[in-house]
Design a protein around this motif. Structure first.
Motif, PDB file in Angstrom:
ATOM      1  N   ARG A 253      25.737 -79.504  12.071  1.00 31.08           N
ATOM      2  CA  ARG A 253      27.020 -79.885  11.463  1.00 31.08           C
ATOM      3  C   ARG A 253      26.830 -81.056  10.509  1.00 31.08           C
ATOM      4  NH1 ARG A 253      28.806 -79.806  16.745  1.00 31.08           N
ATOM      5  NH2 ARG A 253      29.182 -82.056  16.682  1.00 31.08           N
ATOM      6  N   THR A 257      27.953 -81.015   6.616  1.00 28.60           N
ATOM      7  CA  THR A 257      29.003 -81.900   6.101  1.00 28.60           C
ATOM      8  C   THR A 257      28.447 -82.905   5.104  1.00 28.60           C
ATOM      9  OG1 THR A 257      28.756 -83.345   8.049  1.00 28.60           O
ATOM     10  CG2 THR A 257      30.501 -81.674   8.134  1.00 28.60           C
ATOM     11  N   ASP A 299      36.814 -83.662  11.455  1.00 28.64           N
ATOM     12  CA  ASP A 299      35.633 -83.505  10.604  1.00 28.64           C
ATOM     13  C   ASP A 299      35.993 -83.097   9.180  1.00 28.64           C
ATOM     14  OD1 ASP A 299      33.744 -84.153  12.590  1.00 28.64           O
ATOM     15  OD2 ASP A 299      33.846 -82.121  13.419  1.00 28.64           O
TER      16      ASP A 299
END
Length: 311
Positions: A253, A257, A299
């Motif tokens: 992740r 990101t 997020d």
């Protein structure tokens, strides 16, 4: 003989009445006129974007989309300077709030369309609007991406951004920047390879697929004219970052990101043709992250690529 006071007062009042009657003026003409706001096209664009954000805030928050917008919409509205009120203190007429997904889609499409209009005269405003549009796009796609398999994804087609994730021809982005993107994707591919070596079953297969997607993107950038290939054979991957399924998902992740944010940061000052593939690439990276276990509403950044003071 000295005239009586009431006679003088009467004459004065009569004179005022005659003057007002003759000129047709109202008593308000005796005070300075109220200045009226004559906004520039850029101010109009900013006001419209703020009104769209307010519509998102006013909509009933439901599901993951509601969680994301509750966290992010107020920050975007503040960045736009709030909603302009022509008559302070006036109460707006009550109206039925829009459905959340409709409000978000309108905010996404409007922001990206207005960014193209603002680009020639106000590149900073254009960058802000593109960041806003990207945030809305990611918010709309995050829930559907959860648990989905590896795949290239582009911003919803109603935005008119096309399907490219890399420059097709004639890009104005500097070769050095394109070289860094090649390295970033190559490193991501390596991280997924290492993760796959520690994983089993479906997790391993998914990691290998994601590695292949990043390797393909790295090749596309590294082979563009004028780009110096700075890719490496090995990259540092701390053992703890791939020690178990939870650590691997967190690392993956973070890789995605980070890529999304770095792409979004390129939107500041970029020409409209290049903004299209950059937006798609940033969206793809965030949606790859959203497909991985542990992705949260928090997020999704309110303004991807834009550093906010105090954040």
């Amino acid at each position: 003989m000295t005239p009586r006071p009431h006679a003088v007062l009467g004459a004065a009042v009569a004179g005022v009445v005659l003057a007002v009657s003759a000129t047709g003026c109202s008593w308000r003409a005796e005070t300075p006129p109220i200045e009226r706001r004559t906004p520039s096209p850029e101010v109009v664009i900013r006001d419209q974007a703020a009104e769209r954000e307010q519509s998102v805030i006013d909509a009933e928050p439901t599901g993951m989309l509601g969680e994301i917008q509750t966290l992010t919409a107020p920050e975007r509205l503040a960045a736009l300077g709030g909603v302009y009120v022509a008559t302070p203190g006036a109460s707006p007429s009550p109206s039925m709030p829009p459905a959340l997904d409709e409000a978000v889609r309108a905010a996404m499409v409007g922001a990206l369309a207005d960014a193209a209009a603002a680009q020639p005269s106000d590149p900073a405003l254009a960058a802000l609007l593109r960041s806003i549009g990207l945030s809305h796009a990611v918010a709309l796609g995050a829930a559907d991406a959860a648990g989905a398999g590896p795949a290239a994804r582009i911003v919803p087609e109603e935005t008119g951004l096309g399907t490219s994730l890399t420059p097709e021809s004639g890009t104005a982005v500097a070769p050095a920047t394109l070289a860094r993107l090649a390295v970033a994707h190559d490193r991501a591919a390596f991280v997924y390879q290492v993760a796959a070596a520690r994983a089993e079953g479906d997790e391993r297969l998914a990691a290998l697929e994601r590695s292949a997607l990043h390797r393909e993107r790295a090749d596309a950038f590294a082979t563009l004219p004028g780009v110096e290939d700075a890719r490496q054979e090995l990259y540092d991957v701390p053992p703890a970052s791939v020690a178990d399924a939870g650590a691997r998902a967190s690392t993956e992740r973070g890789v995605e990101t980070s890529l999304g944010w770095n792409y979004a940061a390129l939107l500041d000052g970029v020409a409209t043709p290049d903004s299209r593939w950059i937006l798609n690439a940033a969206y793809d990276a965030y949606l790859q992250a959203a497909s991985l276990p542990g992705f949260l509403a928090s997020d999704v950044p309110a303004l991807p690529g834009i550093a906010v003071d105090g954040a």
